[in-house]
Write an enzyme that holds these catalytic residues in place. Structure first.
Site, PDB file in Angstrom:
ATOM      1  N   LYS A 173       0.864  -1.197   0.000  1.00  0.00           N
ATOM      2  CA  LYS A 173       0.000   0.000   0.000  1.00  0.00           C
ATOM      3  C   LYS A 173       0.890   1.232   0.000  1.00  0.00           C
ATOM      4  CE  LYS A 173      -4.497   0.811   0.138  1.00  0.00           C
ATOM      5  NZ  LYS A 173      -5.572  -0.047  -0.383  1.00  0.00           N
ATOM      6  N   GLY A 178     -18.803   3.658  -2.929  1.00  0.00           N
ATOM      7  CA  GLY A 178     -20.147   3.875  -2.393  1.00  0.00           C
ATOM      8  C   GLY A 178     -21.145   4.311  -3.460  1.00  0.00           C
ATOM      9  N   GLY A 184     -20.341   7.291   2.622  1.00  0.00           N
ATOM     10  CA  GLY A 184     -19.252   7.499   1.667  1.00  0.00           C
ATOM     11  C   GLY A 184     -19.731   7.242   0.248  1.00  0.00           C
ATOM     12  N   GLY A 221     -18.485   7.792  -2.671  1.00  0.00           N
ATOM     13  CA  GLY A 221     -17.364   8.045  -3.585  1.00  0.00           C
ATOM     14  C   GLY A 221     -17.384   7.017  -4.692  1.00  0.00           C
ATOM     15  N   ASN A 222     -16.193   6.587  -5.117  1.00  0.00           N
ATOM     16  CA  ASN A 222     -16.124   5.599  -6.194  1.00  0.00           C
ATOM     17  C   ASN A 222     -16.881   4.338  -5.805  1.00  0.00           C
ATOM     18  OD1 ASN A 222     -14.736   3.018  -7.211  1.00  0.00           O
ATOM     19  ND2 ASN A 222     -14.174   4.515  -8.749  1.00  0.00           N
TER      20      ASN A 222
END
Ligand code: NAD
Length: 428
Positions: free
Chosen positions: A106, A223, A218, A220-221
């Site tokens: 990561k 959610g 959320g 976003g992408n």
């Protein structure tokens, strides 16, 4: 005693719990508790006003026993090395659970992309690769998008890496635009994989997804697509969604496509016509069938888990539930689809992207969706069968499968054995 919210301490505690349950070899356990390698970098970036700002960044490689490290890069103002370490470890378990030939890594950069221009973001993305390119590559470590990074950022990173090695290397990152080796089906893959396992979890509980009420923290992408695909594929009612600015609620259900258009126009879901405002805390406690935490880690804790009313918690975000909350949800009989499984669709299609890059072949939507469903179902049923057989919660079961695969790879590669062999020479 107050509960720790440090994600790396949580990741280690989760491993310790499973290691004790599996009676894991203590040497293997110690090695798996720490990242194998981490790089801390300082990134000088010329800002549009002519000044130079130095950003801190990290790349952590947790384990590569089963293949090259794989994991996203986050751009976030409150990024920490411990969050990146935890996320790298979770990628090791996720790739193992899905039986992908990867390990876990990561990356992160402490920055606030909302305050940066596109050209500043491009210079930051290139500066990051300038510092980490030696330890990444299609056979070493393959980054991908995560919070506040996107296909454009991946494209700049792929380009910068290719300049360093002297030839185009599309397989160095995944989540790229289609024009530079991206895969069809990557954009909504994490949510699509999550929807497959929510459908299976609903079957286990005897719930009809077409009657389910859904809340998503959320938008976003992940959610945003989770809302649209839950509606379009499962026929569920989306009653609440939120983002960093706040949330919206409608007892009659929201049209997630209209919410998406509103967010694209205004930058937030808040202020969506006809919906009531709701806080990010209250959304977690709504009386719904399915709750998707799809924003940040450690949002369901010992303090609020007792008030969660959802029957299924679909962990789209990484690490949204603390160990104390896990215990409470398990005792309440909530069906938690653990992050390792719930959000693994992204890395699974990333694997398909990498396969296409290294073979030069192209897959179509139907092939991507079919293979994604096959991988998600295999991991779901293996997790649920292990939970039943060993009388443990789903997260522990997912870890048992994943840690078992990584430990076996370390064992057959002779990692602990080789350290033992080296010991006498080291004394000379
Ligand atoms: P994103 O940046 O597209 O969306 C994040 C969303 O969370 C946004 O709506 C943002 O406004 C909201 N948010 C940020 N801070 C918040 C806060 N303090 N309170 C409430 N909402 C907040 O990111 P994403 O790609 O959708 O990732 C979301 C989660 O899913 C992360 O935990 C990420 O690690 C995980 N994940 C993403 C992928 C992927 O393919 N994108 C894959 C696996 C896991």
């Amino acid at each position: 005693m107050t509960e720790t919210l440090n994600p790396f301490a949580i990741a280690q505690a989760q491993l310790d719990h499973v290691a004790a349950h599996m009676k894991l070899d203590p040497g293997l356990h110690s090695l798996l508790r720490e990242p194998r390698r981490e790089l801390h970098v300082s990134l000088p970036v010329r800002m549009d006003d002519g000044t130079v700002r130095v950003f801190k960044g990290f790349r952590v490689q947790h384990n590569d026993a089963r293949g090259p490290c794989k994991g996203g890069i986050r751009f976030h103002p409150s990024e920490t090395i411990d969050a990146v370490r935890a996320l790298a470890a979770w990628m090791t378990w996720k790739t193992a659970l899905l039986d992908l030939p990867f390990g876990g890594g990561k990356g992160g950069v402490i920055c606030d992309p909302s305050l940066m221009s596109p050209s500043e973001l491009e210079r930051l993305s290139r500066a990051y690769i300038n510092e980490v390119w030696r330890i990444i590559g299609p056979e070493r470590d393959i980054p991908a998008p995560d919070i506040f990074t996107n296909p454009q950022v991946m494209s700049w990173m792929m380009d910068e890496y290719s300049k360093h090695v002297g030839y185009p290397v599309p397989g160095v990152v995944t989540g790229k635009p289609l024009s530079v080796g991206g895969s069809v089906g990557r954009e909504d893959a994490t949510a699509r994989g999550g929807v497959v396992v929510v459908r299976e979890a609903s079957r286990q509980l005897g719930l009809d997804p077409a009657q389910s009420r859904v809340a998503i923290q959320g938008f976003g992408n992940v959610g945003g697509f989770a809302a649209m695909l839950s509606k379009d594929i499962l026929g569920s009612d989306i009653v609440a969604v939120s983002d960093v600015y706040g949330g919206i609620y409608s007892a009659q259900g929201l049209d997630p496509h209209a919410v998406m258009r509103h967010r694209q126009k205004t930058g937030s879901v808040t202020g969506f016509p006809g919906a009531e405002p709701i806080t990010n805390e209250a959304i977690l406690e709504l009386d719904v069938d399915v709750l998707w935490p799809a924003a940040l880690e450690s949002v369901i804790t010992g303090a609020n888990a007792g008030r969660v009313k959802a029957k299924i918690v679909a962990e789209a975000a990484n690490g949204p539930t603390t160990p104390e909350a896990d215990r409470i949800l398990f005792e309440k009989g909530v069906f938690v689809v653990p992050d390792l499984l719930c959000n693994a669709g992204g890395v699974t299609v990333s694997h398909f992207e990498w396969v296409q890059n290294v073979t030069g072949l192209k897959w179509d939507d139907a092939q991507v969706h079919r293979e994604l469903e096959r991988k998600m179902l295999a991991a779901f049923h293996e997790t649920v069968a292990t939970a039943r057989a060993q009388k443990v919660d789903n997260r522990t079961a997912a870890y048992v499968v994943a840690v078992g695969r990584v430990a076996e790879a370390m064992r057959v590669r002779g990692w602990l054995q080789s350290y033992m062999c080296l010991a006498p020479e080291a004394k000379e």
